[in-house]
Design a protein around this motif. Structure first.
Motif, PDB file in Angstrom:
ATOM      1  N   ILE A  64       0.832  -1.205   0.000  1.00  0.00           N
ATOM      2  CA  ILE A  64       0.000   0.000   0.000  1.00  0.00           C
ATOM      3  C   ILE A  64       0.864   1.253   0.000  1.00  0.00           C
ATOM      4  O   ILE A  64       0.549   2.246  -0.661  1.00  0.00           O
ATOM      5  CB  ILE A  64      -0.960  -0.007   1.212  1.00  0.00           C
ATOM      6  CG1 ILE A  64      -1.982  -1.140   1.070  1.00  0.00           C
ATOM      7  CG2 ILE A  64      -1.693   1.330   1.338  1.00  0.00           C
ATOM      8  CD1 ILE A  64      -2.747  -1.435   2.333  1.00  0.00           C
ATOM      9  N   LYS A  69      -2.503   3.544  -4.293  1.00  0.00           N
ATOM     10  CA  LYS A  69      -3.566   3.039  -3.429  1.00  0.00           C
ATOM     11  C   LYS A  69      -4.805   2.662  -4.236  1.00  0.00           C
ATOM     12  O   LYS A  69      -5.528   1.719  -3.887  1.00  0.00           O
ATOM     13  CB  LYS A  69      -3.897   4.082  -2.361  1.00  0.00           C
ATOM     14  CG  LYS A  69      -2.748   4.288  -1.377  1.00  0.00           C
ATOM     15  CD  LYS A  69      -2.975   5.463  -0.474  1.00  0.00           C
ATOM     16  CE  LYS A  69      -1.795   5.626   0.481  1.00  0.00           C
ATOM     17  NZ  LYS A  69      -0.502   5.799  -0.213  1.00  0.00           N
ATOM     18  N   ALA A 116      -5.893   0.170   2.728  1.00  0.00           N
ATOM     19  CA  ALA A 116      -5.712   1.060   1.570  1.00  0.00           C
ATOM     20  C   ALA A 116      -6.781   2.139   1.545  1.00  0.00           C
ATOM     21  O   ALA A 116      -6.511   3.302   1.219  1.00  0.00           O
ATOM     22  CB  ALA A 116      -5.751   0.248   0.273  1.00  0.00           C
ATOM     23  N   ALA A 120      -6.346   6.151   1.832  1.00  0.00           N
ATOM     24  CA  ALA A 120      -6.792   6.982   0.712  1.00  0.00           C
ATOM     25  C   ALA A 120      -7.712   8.116   1.142  1.00  0.00           C
ATOM     26  O   ALA A 120      -7.753   9.164   0.486  1.00  0.00           O
ATOM     27  CB  ALA A 120      -7.510   6.117  -0.330  1.00  0.00           C
ATOM     28  N   GLU A 186      -1.784  11.352  -5.963  1.00  0.00           N
ATOM     29  CA  GLU A 186      -0.737  10.666  -5.227  1.00  0.00           C
ATOM     30  C   GLU A 186       0.600  11.094  -5.812  1.00  0.00           C
ATOM     31  O   GLU A 186       0.710  11.342  -7.018  1.00  0.00           O
ATOM     32  CB  GLU A 186      -0.876   9.144  -5.343  1.00  0.00           C
ATOM     33  CG  GLU A 186      -2.085   8.590  -4.625  1.00  0.00           C
ATOM     34  CD  GLU A 186      -2.063   7.072  -4.579  1.00  0.00           C
ATOM     35  OE1 GLU A 186      -1.345   6.526  -3.721  1.00  0.00           O
ATOM     36  OE2 GLU A 186      -2.752   6.447  -5.397  1.00  0.00           O
ATOM     37  N   GLY A 334       0.006   2.994   4.858  1.00  0.00           N
ATOM     38  CA  GLY A 334      -0.281   1.610   4.494  1.00  0.00           C
ATOM     39  C   GLY A 334       0.164   0.641   5.567  1.00  0.00           C
ATOM     40  O   GLY A 334      -0.593  -0.234   6.002  1.00  0.00           O
TER      41      GLY A 334
END
Length: 407
Positions: A64, A69, A116, A120, A186, A334
């Motif tokens: 992760i 993700k 995950a 997120a 990300e 993660g």
């Protein structure tokens, strides 16, 4: 927050997948009731699936943190759908071993998916919206649990077990489809730099030590787990104490509605009061709810206890989740959430076994005194040190206070 398309995708996906999850759980119970006469063997089967999820936790955390993700969510969603094929085969051949493969597949997928998702959420909403998002997300999951279990019970009277799992699989498919539409930023360069260089859970420990509030929140989650782990067994015992089968449904209903109420209003409380103080307060209230079950032989007192517990944890969990999401660096999310997921699973099994042992030896009323007293001790030990630091301008002040200070 409500104008954010990602929020609606996550919440709608959670609700639909939650329906599928709880319909599947009811299907599991129905299958085991048909093919496994021993309660002990049933528990071993369920524990085997949970242990599989725990075993892959370290790998899930590293993946992760070192990969997109969104991709992890998609792959785990595919894995969850494929796992249902084992259950179709188990029903067709009446095989308990195939059901075991299904449980292992589902739990491994969950070991990747839920950490995950938690990692997120901070990328989807603004920091000051996290408490509200976490609260609403938990409410949606609770609503899916209530509707999913009720719907499965009704459908089993008219449909075959295979059809129930087909509907569960369809719900997972809707979630997977919705996941493709998620859009959040990300740091791809950072991901590439971290890829292949991730350590294990030991790297999370210095981060926790550097943020005492996150460590305190992690320890205090033990308190609601002491209640949740033995929830079903306590409901059964209270029903026997009061010689009433109707009280079971009432206890579940009161707890669920109270939880949703707490998660609904926690945002208003978090805007006005310090997050640390609120977390400690609701940990204390959870301990009192546990202790008050000493009087669970009285009908109204048992309802009050479960209502108080639902209200307190409905406020506690969104605040604790927000602390984890903001006080732990994103590059460790993660591994941290996988670590927490493993702790929750192990703690749940330990509490479940401990509850069963204490119920057989000292009974419900003295068991809740033992667990309640332990909870109060944790609040006093870990809460007092944090309360002494409330006046300091560090990571213990709430978001609203930070905003005021900056302005």
């Amino acid at each position: 927050m409500w104008k954010n398309k990602n929020v609606w995708i996550v919440l709608a996906g959670e609700f639909i997948a939650g329906l599928g999850l709880w319909m599947g759980i009811i299907g599991n119970l129905e299958f085991m009731q048909t093919y496994i006469p021993s309660d002990f063997l049933k528990s071993l089967l369920l524990i085997a699936g949970l242990l599989a999820g725990v075993a892959v936790g370290p790998m899930a955390g590293r993946m992760i943190d070192s990969r997109s993700k969104k991709k992890v969510l998609i792959v785990s969603g595919i894995g969850r759908m494929l796992s249902v094929f084992f259950m179709f085969a188990a029903i067709s051949y009446g095989s308990v071993w195939l059901m075991l493969l299904f449980l292992i597949g589902i739990q491994i997928s969950a070991a990747f998916y839920f950490p995950a998702l938690q990692a997120a959420i901070p990328l989807i909403v603004k920091e000051q919206e996290l408490v509200q998002m976490n609260g609403v997300h938990m409410n949606v999951a609770t609503l899916a649990r209530v509707i999913g279990t009720a719907l499965a019970g009704i459908l089993l009277a008219y449909l075959s077990l295979s059809m129930l799992y087909a509907m569960s699989m369809a719900a997972y498919g809707v979630l997977l489809f919705a996941t493709f539409f998620l859009k959040f930023e990300e740091d791809e360069k950072s991901i590439q730099n971290r890829n292949g260089k991730q350590g294990g859970f030991l790297e999370v420990m210095p981060i926790l030590k550097a943020s005492p509030i996150a460590l305190t929140a992690l320890v205090l989650t033990i308190i609601p787990m002491l209640f949740i782990g033995g929830f079903n067994l306590m409901v059964i015992n209270i029903s026997e104490l009061q010689d009433s089968t109707a009280v079971k449904g009432l206890l579940y209903t009161v707890e669920g509605l109270s939880f949703m109420l707490g998660a609904l209003f926690v945002k208003k409380l978090s805007d006005r009061y310090n997050h640390v103080a609120l977390m400690i307060l609701f940990s204390f209230v959870t301990s009192i709810a546990h202790l008050s079950l000493f009087f669970s032989d009285h009908f109204w007192m048992s309802l009050v206890s479960f209502g108080l517990f639902g209200l307190s944890v409905g406020c506690f969990f969104p605040i604790a989740s927000t602390i984890f999401q903001t006080r732990i660096e994103k590059e460790y999310h993660g591994r941290f959430f996988s670590f927490r997921n493993m702790l929750d699973r192990i703690m749940f099994q330990v509490v479940l076994l401990g509850t069963g042992l204490l119920l057989d030896t000292i009974g419900l009323q003295y068991m809740v005194v033992v667990f309640g007293a332990g909870s109060l001790a944790l609040v006093l030990i870990y809460g007092s040190s944090q309360l002494r630091n409330l006046g300091k301008q560090d990571d213990t002040i709430s978001f609203s206070e930070q905003k005021k200070a900056s302005s």
